[in-house]
Design a protein around this motif. Structure first.
Motif, PDB file in Angstrom:
ATOM      1  N   PHE A  75       0.836  -1.205  -0.014  1.00 51.06           N
ATOM      2  CA  PHE A  75      -0.017   0.036  -0.076  1.00 51.06           C
ATOM      3  C   PHE A  75       0.944   1.332   0.180  1.00 51.06           C
ATOM      4  N   TYR A  76       2.193   1.200   0.272  1.00 46.15           N
ATOM      5  CA  TYR A  76       3.050   2.297   0.294  1.00 46.15           C
ATOM      6  C   TYR A  76       3.032   2.677  -1.187  1.00 46.15           C
ATOM      7  N   GLU A  77       3.384   1.581  -1.967  1.00 49.89           N
ATOM      8  CA  GLU A  77       3.592   2.114  -3.500  1.00 49.89           C
ATOM      9  C   GLU A  77       2.227   2.630  -4.126  1.00 49.89           C
ATOM     10  N   TYR A  78       0.931   1.871  -3.606  1.00 56.01           N
ATOM     11  CA  TYR A  78      -0.244   2.182  -3.975  1.00 56.01           C
ATOM     12  C   TYR A  78      -0.554   3.816  -4.057  1.00 56.01           C
ATOM     13  N   ALA A  79      -0.281   4.151  -2.760  1.00 53.81           N
ATOM     14  CA  ALA A  79      -0.355   5.447  -2.118  1.00 53.81           C
ATOM     15  C   ALA A  79       0.444   6.375  -2.989  1.00 53.81           C
ATOM     16  N   ARG A  80       1.626   5.905  -3.399  1.00 53.90           N
ATOM     17  CA  ARG A  80       2.838   6.911  -4.194  1.00 53.90           C
ATOM     18  C   ARG A  80       2.262   6.924  -5.262  1.00 53.90           C
ATOM     19  N   ILE A  81       1.655   6.197  -5.893  1.00 55.60           N
ATOM     20  CA  ILE A  81       1.234   5.921  -7.387  1.00 55.60           C
ATOM     21  C   ILE A  81      -0.103   6.819  -7.708  1.00 55.60           C
ATOM     22  N   ALA A  87       2.208  11.048  -0.558  1.00 55.12           N
ATOM     23  CA  ALA A  87       1.218  10.194   0.286  1.00 55.12           C
ATOM     24  C   ALA A  87       2.002   9.135   0.396  1.00 55.12           C
ATOM     25  N   GLY A  88       2.964   8.459  -0.246  1.00 55.11           N
ATOM     26  CA  GLY A  88       3.815   7.426  -0.358  1.00 55.11           C
ATOM     27  C   GLY A  88       4.605   7.459   0.981  1.00 55.11           C
ATOM     28  N   PHE A  89       5.271   8.836   0.879  1.00 50.61           N
ATOM     29  CA  PHE A  89       6.332   9.098   2.053  1.00 50.61           C
ATOM     30  C   PHE A  89       5.722   8.894   3.370  1.00 50.61           C
ATOM     31  N   VAL A  90       4.377   9.514   3.626  1.00 56.14           N
ATOM     32  CA  VAL A  90       3.642   9.523   4.792  1.00 56.14           C
ATOM     33  C   VAL A  90       3.128   8.301   5.125  1.00 56.14           C
ATOM     34  N   GLY A 363      -1.646   5.295  18.696  1.00 55.67           N
ATOM     35  CA  GLY A 363      -2.878   4.690  18.598  1.00 55.67           C
ATOM     36  C   GLY A 363      -3.861   4.908  17.362  1.00 55.67           C
ATOM     37  N   ALA A 364      -3.682   5.950  16.810  1.00 57.45           N
ATOM     38  CA  ALA A 364      -4.580   6.513  15.390  1.00 57.45           C
ATOM     39  C   ALA A 364      -3.788   6.111  14.325  1.00 57.45           C
ATOM     40  N   VAL A 369      -3.320   5.214   8.302  1.00 59.48           N
ATOM     41  CA  VAL A 369      -2.749   4.286   6.916  1.00 59.48           C
ATOM     42  C   VAL A 369      -4.046   3.753   6.313  1.00 59.48           C
ATOM     43  N   TYR A 370      -4.977   3.290   7.098  1.00 56.39           N
ATOM     44  CA  TYR A 370      -6.034   2.458   6.471  1.00 56.39           C
ATOM     45  C   TYR A 370      -6.899   3.526   5.573  1.00 56.39           C
ATOM     46  N   LEU A 371      -6.806   5.067   6.009  1.00 61.35           N
ATOM     47  CA  LEU A 371      -7.751   5.928   5.370  1.00 61.35           C
ATOM     48  C   LEU A 371      -6.882   6.298   4.042  1.00 61.35           C
ATOM     49  N   LEU A 372      -5.780   6.366   3.960  1.00 59.77           N
ATOM     50  CA  LEU A 372      -5.025   6.507   2.718  1.00 59.77           C
ATOM     51  C   LEU A 372      -5.023   5.264   1.873  1.00 59.77           C
TER      52      LEU A 372
END
Length: 480
Positions: A75-81, A87-90, A363-364, A369-372
């Motif tokens: 999902f890091y890669e999916y957020a980045r793309i 978004a990938g960085f975060v 905690g959150a 992560v799930y939201l992104l």
């Protein structure tokens, strides 16, 4: 060996299956679920069901992307793309931070659990030994990680299944001296003794118990058939949620009154003691220890692979991208261990300040992560429908409306966490971590300190079809 990343494809189907199953059975189920039951009453069933459905939908969204485009970092890669380089960085650093904190917490928890049997052993020393053993396992090979997780998860699954079996025998009157029936569901103030507001609010901590189920998509990069294995794991999420969580919680609140004192301290131990099982406490202590070691093992793995993925896209120092002859990112693994060691030290040097900050600040993080992940799925799904619809062999149900509903549900959980007095401080500190990462990205980008992807050509790797459309990393001509 993967040509694209250097990681070793050492995980088999049985490893992936048990990694997926084990991801939903943590120490939180055996211990922390008592807090939810003690507040929501028998309707805690609804709290866990709501949380489980939300996580199931997130996993379906993630599974859709992972099957269509298996990638290192998932999902890091999916957020980045899908959402942009920021978004990938975060999301990558959020996930890494989450797991290195979990590793420290689980090491301390494991030492505390072992204190029941070895009370004279220093907790700090046992914590270091547990961390060292799990680090050695992760450094040896991904196959070693998979084997440990396979057996850890097997023990947890067998424990839950046995618990459900004896629970059913009690409820039906087949267990010696049992008091069969469903009276405890309604006899102590009703099914919803404290109102529906408490039921809904307790879905917030219940969501946290499911965190870890997404690990199977990260591990997929080191399996022989990532798309096929992720599809199987994702499709089994529904059964696991209904059986392991909802099923076992149903038996707890049926066998014992929801307001029993034992529920709060440990609902599963209390049930086994009610059944007059003489070694109930020791038995459950062993199972909890297994769950803790599983989380410790998985945490080191998840942190190292996410850091490895960050290095490959220029979001972390390039020196960490190297792997050894067995395909293990040694430096990325050791960084997680070192940070965990520092955190364990904080637990004893500054338990009320530094370590308390770490416990509250993560905690959150997983919720962010799930939201992104949700936002990334909407963007990538539309792109894949235009460019490569045949890759969508697994699809999110009722797209786009159910995707929007899932995003709204996750936003609702995050807002509820911020409004609840019990979780407000955790929410605030997690937002602080999020803000720090966003600011760090902006500063590093302006300073040109974000590097280019490491040793990649546009045509290489499992995500090659969408890479041409992805935002250029900061530091390149297009990214400035």
């Amino acid at each position: 060996m993967s040509e694209d990343s250097g990681l070793n494809s050492g995980l088999k189907q049985r490893h992936m299956t048990l990694i997926a199953i084990g991801g939903t059975i943590g120490a939180g189920l055996f211990v922390g679920s008592g807090v939810v039951i003690h507040t929501a009453g028998p309707a805690a069933l609804i709290s866990f069901l709501l949380a489980g459905v939300l996580i199931m939908l997130v996993m379906r969204m993630l599974g859709e992307m992972a099957v269509a485009r298996p990638a290192v970092g998932s999902f890091y890669e999916y957020a980045r793309i899908g959402l942009g380089d920021w978004a990938g960085f975060v999301i990558g650093w959020l996930y890494w931070y989450f797991w290195v904190v979990v590793v420290a917490i689980e090491a301390v928890a494991g030492a505390t659990v072992l204190g029941r049997w070895i009370p004279d052993a220093p907790v700090w020393l046992v914590s270091l030994i547990l961390l060292a053993v799990m680090t050695a396992t992760n450094l040896f090979s991904v196959r070693a990680f998979g084997e440990f997780e396979f057996w850890f998860s097997s023990i947890k699954v067998v424990a839950i299944l046995v618990f459900i079996l004896v629970g059913v025998l009690w409820v039906t009157g087949a267990w010696p001296d049992a008091r069969p029936g469903l009276g405890n569901l309604t006899e102590h103030g009703g099914f919803v003794p404290n109102g529906w507001g408490e039921v809904i609010s307790k879905a917030v901590p219940a969501v946290a118990f499911f965190v870890g189920v997404e690990l199977v998509t990260v591990a997929a990069a080191e399996s022989a058939e990532p798309g096929k294995m992720v599809a199987r794991a994702t499709n089994s999420v529904v059964v696991r949620i209904l059986l392991f969580y909802v099923g076992s919680i149903f038996l707890v609140v049926t066998i014992l009154p929801w307001n029993s004192q034992g529920i709060l301290s440990g609902p599963y131990v209390a049930v086994l003691e009610r059944m007059n099982i003489p070694i109930a406490a020791d038995l459950m202590n062993a199972i909890i220890l297994t769950a803790v070691l599983s989380a410790l093992n998985s945490g080191l793995y998840a942190a190292s692979r996410m850091l490895f993925a960050l290095t490959r896209k220029g979001h972390a120092p390039k020196s960490l991208v190297k792997v050894n002859g067995r395909g293990v990112p040694v430096r990325s693994t050791l960084i997680g261990t070192v940070v965990a060691l520092i955190s364990i030290g904080a637990a004893y040097v500054s338990p009320d300040q530094v370590f308390a900050f770490l416990i509250n600040s993560y905690g959150a993080v997983a919720l962010f992560v799930y939201l992104l992940i949700g936002f990334a799925e909407v963007r990538l799904r539309r792109r894949l429908e235009r460019e490569d619809p045949e890759a969508l062999t697994m699809r999110m149900w009722l797209f786009p409306w159910l995707s929007y509903l899932t995003i709204a549900g996750m936003l609702g959980v995050i807002v509820a966490m911020g409004l609840s007095p019990d979780t407000r401080s955790q929410f605030g500190l997690s937002v602080l971590i999020l803000a720090v990462l966003v600011i760090a990205y902006v500063v590093l980008r302006r300073l040109g300190r974000l590097g280019e992807p490491v040793d990649e050509e546009p045509g290489d790797g499992p995500d090659r079809d969408v890479r041409a459309e992805s935002p250029a990393p900061a530091g390149t001509e297009q990214g400035r």
